[in-house]
Each structure stands twice: as structure tokens, then as C-alpha cells.
Design an enzyme around this catalytic site. Structure first.
Site, PDB file in Angstrom:
ATOM      1  NE  ARG A   1      -4.293  -1.208  -0.165  1.00 58.09           N
ATOM      2  CZ  ARG A   1      -4.416  -2.200  -1.056  1.00 58.09           C
ATOM      3  NH1 ARG A   1      -3.415  -2.509  -1.849  1.00 58.09           N
ATOM      4  NH2 ARG A   1      -5.546  -2.863  -1.160  1.00 58.09           N
TER       5      ARG A   1
ATOM      6  CG  HIS B   1      -3.109  -0.896  -7.374  1.00 56.40           C
ATOM      7  ND1 HIS B   1      -3.591  -0.209  -6.275  1.00 56.40           N
ATOM      8  CD2 HIS B   1      -3.111  -2.196  -7.003  1.00 56.40           C
ATOM      9  CE1 HIS B   1      -3.869  -1.060  -5.298  1.00 56.40           C
ATOM     10  NE2 HIS B   1      -3.581  -2.281  -5.723  1.00 56.40           N
TER      11      HIS B   1
HETATM   12  C1  GLV Z   1      -5.060  -5.064  -4.247  1.00 51.46           C
HETATM   13  O1  GLV Z   1      -4.487  -4.054  -4.036  1.00 51.46           O
HETATM   14  C2  GLV Z   1      -5.657  -5.864  -3.242  1.00 51.46           C
HETATM   15  O2  GLV Z   1      -5.707  -5.419  -2.093  1.00 51.46           O
HETATM   16  O3  GLV Z   1      -6.093  -6.971  -3.535  1.00 51.46           O
END
Ligand code: GLV
Length: 308
Positions: free
Chosen positions: A224, A272
């Protein structure tokens, strides 16, 4: 059985996959205005608005469509006694292992230097270091962290793994607590963060902690974004203390178009994508979890006070 599905970006795909996985259930995509009188037993969701839980008061359990549950835990409206289940593995550990391996080899084999040399039209060879000099320190040793540790250890890199509680993992030096973190930072040429966003991890990687890494170290973040103080990261890159970074997650996504890291040639930015959810495998786990709950056997729920 009534199941609600919500996913801001990918709702149709998720709703039809949930219908297929639960052929006997009444499955709907959550639209606030249409569901006042339709209270579900289960929810399969990703980043719902706070009003979701204010309206859906009959839920027996909630299934998160990803691993990180920060968007649910931080909502405020999530009832304390409502069990929340996150995905546990389902193939995302393999995706993340590939992502980290790519970043590790990129820096270990000097591809960052060769990329720069190509743009400078420069033919120059660099010696290959011993893998034993490239210890990989992994922060967060859940299902994904363990798989990453196994993958990079199999390539011959020493691995130190840091977690809240110490784990026994073959081939991994397992550490915990402040002392363990200190040890890991001091020895890691490659720092891999797979940490969730919690009050305990926010800005854990700041000027003070990043400066503890050996000179010329690199950071890979697949967990994160808010675990990293971005200004501190820029400073340690600029000062030359750190060599580079590969970042997949950011405190605010998408990363601002004007953020200076976009243009930093020592940083690889990805949007991401390190470990997307494989929907069918995820639903296999959710179907098994629902069956367990219906038979009175609770699968492992998240601990809301820890935030994961
Ligand atoms: C992606 O970021 C997840 O938390 O699965």
C-alpha cells in the site's frame, strides 16, 4: 440466499461471475436507490461508499474482492461485529512474486544502468555482484509475503522476512518488532514492502527508516502506498543514498500527473497492477467460505483492530 455485489469500476464482470458461482442465489449489483427494500445476506464488494453499510443492515458476512481491506476498515460505517473476509492467496501470490522478481532482477542485473546507457548511446559492461550481497528484506509475511520469499530465495538471494509475529519459514530469516525491523533495514539491499495500510504501518518507511538501508539499496512497493513517505523517498534517491525504486501503489491513485516521480529515471511506476484479483479463483474461495458459514464453520475473518 441474497448476495449483493459492488465494484465501482468492474461491476458487470463481478456481478455475472458471482451469479455463475452461486447459481441458486439471488444476486444483484448494488445501486443505493434500488436496494432500500432489498437487504442481502452476503456482500461481495470492493471499495463501497459508507452508505452501503448504513443501508445493508442484515448482512451475515462481507467478502472483499481483494487482499487489502483498508478501504472497508477505514469507512467508519462498517459494523464492528460484521465478519469481513479478505482473499487469501487465490493466485495473487504468484502475480506478486513475478512482479517482485522482475524488480529485483532489474536492479540486480543493472538494467537500470543499461537503460540509462542506451539513452546515452553508451556501451559499458558492469560486473555481476554475488547474490549473497543482495539480501532481500520483505515487510509483511502473510500468504503473499511468504510466496515472494520462497520465489526469491529459490533464485539464490538471502531473504529476511519481517512480520508482526515471527514466522517459521524455511530458508527465510524471520524477524519481528522494532529490533527485527532495524536488523532487516540494516541488511537489505532490496527492501520489498507488502504491508497493508494500517495505523501501525502508515509512513513506516520515512527518512529515518530509509536511511538505515545500506547505500545503493532499492525499494519495491507492492503493498500500500501510504506506508511510504514519498518526500523522504525522493530525498534519499536524490542524495544518492538509494539507487532506485519500483512502485505499484500510491497513497492517492492514480498518481498525480505532476508528481515528480513520474519523470525520475531511477523509478519504475506501474498503475497498481502487481497482483490483480483472478475473479474465478477468488469466487471459488468465497463459495467455500459461504458454505462454511452456512454450516456454522467460520473461515478466518480479518481483525478490524489490526486492520488486516
Ligand atoms: C489489491 O491491491 C488488493 O488489495 O487486492
Amino acid at each position: 440466499m441474497k448476495i449483493l455485489v459492488y465494484n465501482r469500476k468492474n461491476s458487470e464482470v463481478w456481478t455475472s461471475a458471482v451469479r455463475k458461482a452461486f447459481p441458486d442465489a439471488d444476486v444483484r449489483h448494488w445501486v443505493e436507490e434500488e436496494c432500500h427494500d432489498w437487504l442481502a445476506d452476503y456482500a461481495v464488494i470492493w471499495q463501497p461508499p459508507a452508505s452501503f453499510f448504513l443501508q445493508q443492515t442484515q448482512l451475515k458476512a462481507v467478502f472483499n474482492q481483494g487482499v487489502g481491506v483498508d478501504s472497508l476498515v477505514n469507512l467508519g460505517s462498517l459494523p464492528v461485529d460484521l465478519p469481513v473476509f479478505k482473499l487469501r492467496g487465490v493466485g495473487m501470490e504468484e502475480y506478486m512474486s513475478d512482479y517482485v522478481t522482475y524488480g529485483l532482477l532489474h536492479f540486480y542485473r543493472d538494467f537500470d544502468l543499461y537503460r540509462q546507457q542506451q539513452s546515452d548511446v553508451l556501451w559499458q559492461q558492469h560486473n555481476i555482484d554475488q547474490k549473497s550481497d543482495w539480501t532481500v528484506g520483505i515487510l509483511g509475511m502473510g500468504v503473499i509475503g511468504k510466496a515472494v520469499a520462497k520465489a526469491v530465495s529459490a533464485l539464490g538471494f538471502p531473504v529476511i522476512g519481517w512480520s508482526r509475529t515471527e514466522k517459521q519459514i524455511e530458508g527465510v530469516e524471520s524477524v519481528s518488532g522494532d529490533e527485527g525491523l532495524e536488523h532487516l533495514l540494516k541488511h537489505s539491499r532490496v527492501l520489498v514492502s507488502l504491508l497493508p495500510s494500517t495505523p501501525a504501518t502508515r509512513k513506516l518507511l520515512n527518512q529515518k527508516t530509509l536511511e538505515k538501508l545500506p547505500r545503493d539499496s532499492v525499494l519495491i512497493n507492492g503493498g500500500r502506498g501510504d506506508v511510504i513517505d514519498m518526500e523522504a523517498l525522493q530525498q534519499v534517491l536524490e542524495s544518492g543514498h538509494m539507487r532506485g525504486a519500483m512502485l505499484d501503489v500510491f497513497e492517492v491513485e492514480p498518481l498525480d500527473k505532476n508528481h515528480p516521480l513520474w519523470k525520475n529515471s531511477r523509478v519504475i511506476i506501474t498503475p497498481h497492477i502487481a497482483a490483480p484479483t483472478p475473479i474465478e479463483q477468488a469466487l471459488e474461495q468465497i463459495v467455500a467460505d459461504v458454505a462454511g458459514i452456512e454450516q456454522g464453520e467460520m473461515p478466518p475473518a480479518i481483525d478490524k483492530s489490526l486492520g488486516y
